[in-house]
Design a protein around this motif. Structure first.
Motif: not given
Length: 126
Positions: A36, A39, A41-43, A45, A87-88, A103
């Motif tokens: 992650g 960035g 994967r953050t999109k 969540i 994820l981040e 996260q």
């Protein structure tokens, strides 16, 4: 004589695994964003949270194919296993051995290699 019937039944049961419907996720970008740290994967969540029931019952081999190898893999009691996907961005992006509280999505697999739970938390399970 019984083994002649049990062995084929075992192979039939393990060959028929659930294929997840992970529509809405760009799996190529997901796999490319190791840890992650970029960035991407953050999109995803919120989309992942909506698909957590879809992930249950999927084999660990199929999860590897869809989401790629986990960022962290842990063995638990009774041959259960955890796959952790960050994820981040977090401390783990600078040093892999560094404990991170970023996260993450944690997938728990049974001894048979089937996903039984998908949770979202900070860091890795204790």
């Amino acid at each position: 004589m019984k083994i002649k019937y049990i062995l084929p039944m075992f192979f039939l049961a393990t060959a028929c695994t659930k294929q997840p419907k992970l529509e809405g996720l760009d799996l190529e970008k997901w796999k490319a964003d190791k840890g992650g740290c970029s960035g991407e994967r953050t999109k995803n969540i919120e989309k992942l949270k909506s698909l957590k029931e879809e992930i249950k019952g999927v084999s660990s081999n199929d999860i590897d194919d869809y989401l790629g190898r986990p960022d962290v893999q842990q063995l638990a009691d009774r041959n259960q296993e955890y796959y952790i996907y960050f994820l981040e961005k977090g401390k783990h992006c600078e040093t892999l051995q560094e404990k991170s509280d970023a996260q993450s999505m944690v997938l728990r697999f049974s001894a048979m290699g089937m996903a039984t739970e998908a949770t979202f938390q900070r860091g890795v399970p204790k």
